[in-house]
Design an enzyme around this catalytic site. Sequence first.
Site, PDB file in Angstrom:
ATOM      1  N   CYS A 168      67.166 -18.851 -35.075  1.00  0.00           N
ATOM      2  CA  CYS A 168      67.062 -19.855 -36.135  1.00  0.00           C
ATOM      3  C   CYS A 168      65.706 -20.520 -35.950  1.00  0.00           C
ATOM      4  O   CYS A 168      65.455 -21.148 -34.909  1.00  0.00           O
ATOM      5  CB  CYS A 168      68.201 -20.873 -35.976  1.00  0.00           C
ATOM      6  SG  CYS A 168      68.039 -22.319 -37.055  1.00  0.00           S
TER       7      CYS A 168
ATOM      8  N   CYS B 299      75.956 -27.038 -34.485  1.00  0.00           N
ATOM      9  CA  CYS B 299      74.609 -26.962 -33.901  1.00  0.00           C
ATOM     10  C   CYS B 299      74.391 -28.139 -32.959  1.00  0.00           C
ATOM     11  O   CYS B 299      74.545 -29.296 -33.373  1.00  0.00           O
ATOM     12  CB  CYS B 299      73.545 -27.031 -34.994  1.00  0.00           C
ATOM     13  SG  CYS B 299      73.840 -25.911 -36.360  1.00  0.00           S
TER      14      CYS B 299
ATOM     15  N   CYS C 224      55.870 -34.641 -30.055  1.00  0.00           N
ATOM     16  CA  CYS C 224      55.976 -34.210 -31.460  1.00  0.00           C
ATOM     17  C   CYS C 224      55.861 -35.449 -32.369  1.00  0.00           C
ATOM     18  O   CYS C 224      56.674 -36.378 -32.251  1.00  0.00           O
ATOM     19  CB  CYS C 224      57.297 -33.499 -31.688  1.00  0.00           C
ATOM     20  SG  CYS C 224      57.627 -32.247 -30.428  1.00  0.00           S
TER      21      CYS C 224
ATOM     22  N   CYS D 285      58.943 -37.058 -34.245  1.00  0.00           N
ATOM     23  CA  CYS D 285      60.271 -37.165 -33.629  1.00  0.00           C
ATOM     24  C   CYS D 285      60.582 -38.529 -33.021  1.00  0.00           C
ATOM     25  O   CYS D 285      59.819 -39.065 -32.223  1.00  0.00           O
ATOM     26  CB  CYS D 285      60.419 -36.082 -32.575  1.00  0.00           C
ATOM     27  SG  CYS D 285      62.111 -36.003 -31.927  1.00  0.00           S
TER      28      CYS D 285
ATOM     29  N   CYS E 204      62.476 -37.837 -24.528  1.00  0.00           N
ATOM     30  CA  CYS E 204      61.868 -36.510 -24.411  1.00  0.00           C
ATOM     31  C   CYS E 204      60.383 -36.629 -24.063  1.00  0.00           C
ATOM     32  O   CYS E 204      59.648 -37.395 -24.683  1.00  0.00           O
ATOM     33  CB  CYS E 204      62.038 -35.740 -25.721  1.00  0.00           C
ATOM     34  SG  CYS E 204      61.383 -34.068 -25.628  1.00  0.00           S
TER      35      CYS E 204
ATOM     36  N   CYS F 193      75.415 -22.925 -32.223  1.00  0.00           N
ATOM     37  CA  CYS F 193      73.946 -22.903 -32.231  1.00  0.00           C
ATOM     38  C   CYS F 193      73.491 -23.993 -31.280  1.00  0.00           C
ATOM     39  O   CYS F 193      74.092 -25.065 -31.225  1.00  0.00           O
ATOM     40  CB  CYS F 193      73.414 -23.176 -33.637  1.00  0.00           C
ATOM     41  SG  CYS F 193      71.599 -23.191 -33.688  1.00  0.00           S
TER      42      CYS F 193
ATOM     43  N   ARG G 242      68.024 -22.778 -44.836  1.00  0.00           N
ATOM     44  CA  ARG G 242      68.774 -24.046 -44.776  1.00  0.00           C
ATOM     45  C   ARG G 242      67.957 -25.213 -45.316  1.00  0.00           C
ATOM     46  O   ARG G 242      66.849 -25.486 -44.857  1.00  0.00           O
ATOM     47  CB  ARG G 242      69.230 -24.344 -43.345  1.00  0.00           C
ATOM     48  CG  ARG G 242      70.079 -25.621 -43.260  1.00  0.00           C
ATOM     49  CD  ARG G 242      70.752 -25.777 -41.905  1.00  0.00           C
ATOM     50  NE  ARG G 242      71.367 -24.540 -41.518  1.00  0.00           N
ATOM     51  CZ  ARG G 242      71.087 -23.898 -40.373  1.00  0.00           C
ATOM     52  NH1 ARG G 242      70.252 -24.408 -39.515  1.00  0.00           N
ATOM     53  NH2 ARG G 242      71.668 -22.748 -40.109  1.00  0.00           N
TER      54      ARG G 242
HETATM   55  N1  SAM Z   1      63.874 -30.580 -28.323  1.00  0.00           N
HETATM   56  C1  SAM Z   1      64.192 -29.385 -28.989  1.00  0.00           C
HETATM   57  C2  SAM Z   1      63.018 -28.814 -29.746  1.00  0.00           C
HETATM   58  O1  SAM Z   1      62.096 -29.519 -30.068  1.00  0.00           O
HETATM   59  O2  SAM Z   1      63.057 -27.617 -30.020  1.00  0.00           O
HETATM   60  C3  SAM Z   1      65.361 -29.525 -29.948  1.00  0.00           C
HETATM   61  C4  SAM Z   1      65.546 -30.733 -30.801  1.00  0.00           C
HETATM   62  S1  SAM Z   1      64.323 -31.034 -32.058  1.00  0.00           S
HETATM   63  C5  SAM Z   1      64.783 -32.635 -32.592  1.00  0.00           C
HETATM   64  C6  SAM Z   1      64.738 -29.925 -33.386  1.00  0.00           C
HETATM   65  C7  SAM Z   1      63.888 -29.910 -34.614  1.00  0.00           C
HETATM   66  O3  SAM Z   1      64.219 -31.011 -35.445  1.00  0.00           O
HETATM   67  C8  SAM Z   1      62.392 -30.017 -34.465  1.00  0.00           C
HETATM   68  O4  SAM Z   1      61.806 -28.815 -34.105  1.00  0.00           O
HETATM   69  C9  SAM Z   1      61.957 -30.459 -35.855  1.00  0.00           C
HETATM   70  O5  SAM Z   1      61.638 -29.337 -36.637  1.00  0.00           O
HETATM   71  C10 SAM Z   1      63.195 -31.178 -36.403  1.00  0.00           C
HETATM   72  N2  SAM Z   1      62.933 -32.616 -36.595  1.00  0.00           N
HETATM   73  C11 SAM Z   1      62.839 -33.548 -35.631  1.00  0.00           C
HETATM   74  N3  SAM Z   1      62.559 -34.767 -36.139  1.00  0.00           N
HETATM   75  C12 SAM Z   1      62.461 -34.602 -37.474  1.00  0.00           C
HETATM   76  C13 SAM Z   1      62.163 -35.500 -38.558  1.00  0.00           C
HETATM   77  N4  SAM Z   1      61.893 -36.782 -38.363  1.00  0.00           N
HETATM   78  N5  SAM Z   1      62.158 -34.994 -39.814  1.00  0.00           N
HETATM   79  C14 SAM Z   1      62.417 -33.678 -40.022  1.00  0.00           C
HETATM   80  N6  SAM Z   1      62.700 -32.798 -39.035  1.00  0.00           N
HETATM   81  C15 SAM Z   1      62.715 -33.240 -37.778  1.00  0.00           C
HETATM   82 FE1  SF4 Z   2      61.392 -33.563 -27.864  1.00  0.00          FE
HETATM   83 FE2  SF4 Z   2      61.732 -34.306 -30.370  1.00  0.00          FE
HETATM   84 FE3  SF4 Z   2      59.747 -32.666 -29.749  1.00  0.00          FE
HETATM   85 FE4  SF4 Z   2      62.308 -31.772 -29.617  1.00  0.00          FE
HETATM   86  S1  SF4 Z   2      61.207 -32.408 -31.450  1.00  0.00           S
HETATM   87  S2  SF4 Z   2      60.666 -31.465 -28.118  1.00  0.00           S
HETATM   88  S3  SF4 Z   2      63.324 -33.674 -28.978  1.00  0.00           S
HETATM   89  S4  SF4 Z   2      59.973 -34.803 -29.070  1.00  0.00           S
END
Ligand code: SAM
Ligand code: SF4
Length: 336
Positions: free
Chosen positions: A189, A98, A58, A61, A54, A129, A267
Amino acid sequence: MTQIRTDWTREEIADLFNLPFTELLFQAASVHRENHAPDQVQLCTLLSIKTGGCPEDCGYCSQSVKADSGVEATKLMDVQAVLQSAAQAKDHGSQRFCMGAAWRNPKDRDMPAIVEIVKGVREMGLETCMTLGMLTPKQADMLAEAGLDYYNHNIDSSPEYYERVITTRTMDERLDTLENVRNSGINVCSGGIIGMGETREDRVGFVHTLATLEQHPESVPVNALVPVKGTVLGDMLHDTPLAKIDDIEFVRTVAVARITMPMSMVRLSAGRESMSDATQALCFMAGANSIFTGDKLLTAPNAGDDSDAALFDRLGMTALQGEEPMRACKVAEPAE
Ligand code: SAM
Ligand code: SF4
Ligand code: DTB
């Protein structure tokens, strides 16, 4: 039924956080049982339909190209493989399926496959979802037309702390997508992550942002940071374990979300694997009424069916069957 308010002030929310813990829990549990069955928990299953690679940064992530987490990038899964996985989730008693993609946003060329997936999963009698990143109004409308029930798009933290965790998109862009989803008629959500090194004030700002949206999200996922090695925040937590969120503060956040957004499904999301049964029980008492089941989240491990069955047994809780009682998340008329 509790009156729904969208005019919460930060001070009111801070005051809730500051209540003595037992008083906060009592208030949250009271709001919870006025609006939901307190012994029933909704089961949702996650599937990563497009993993890794990606372009966003973030800090939490494992799927960001900026992370050195060892997660391998894959292409969008084949429709049949997704449907197979959904069938398994249904067999395991899940109500909602989801699906997540590690995208900044879906490309128009991805949409036909996504639409086919939504239709197929829905035909199995599961709620659908998706979480695919930012959506244009047109993409949101396409998903609505395909029958998508919910779209997940987290605001993650307070507007102030957000910028310290993600630099490749703004909170306002996040809110724009939420508006596009809402306008298309898909249920919203949206939640965030606790334990990223944010302050109490940030947690207040996080709940405040959600609770003052024109209409509350129908689902509010509260994740505890899963500290993945090779991510900025995961490494920070490994290096300074003292930064780990206090369980009581996590429960407080769930309780304040429940009080301020009485009708939403709250949740207890990522991070349960490292939570004790007692902490999870407190979260249910504080108004959490939905979880992710199965042994995997998107890339991280999850508690697993056996462990959840044992927990539910211990607590005398059951899986929510069928529809939640009508949840009118619109602002209620003030009582006379
Ligand atoms: N890429 C899309 C986005 O960012 O909206 C969808 C997937 S993203 C992985 C979905 C959510 O997972 C993120 O917004 C974050 O809140 C949560 N998430 C991701 N990594 C995480 C982690 N290590 N611990 C807790 N929540 C996490
Ligand atoms: Fe990409 Fe992870 Fe950020 Fe979602 S949370 S936009 S998968 S880097
Ligand atoms: C949400 O709030 N939590 C889920 C879901 N929405 C998409 C994702 C949690 C991801 C946990 C880390 C991982 O599996 O990589």
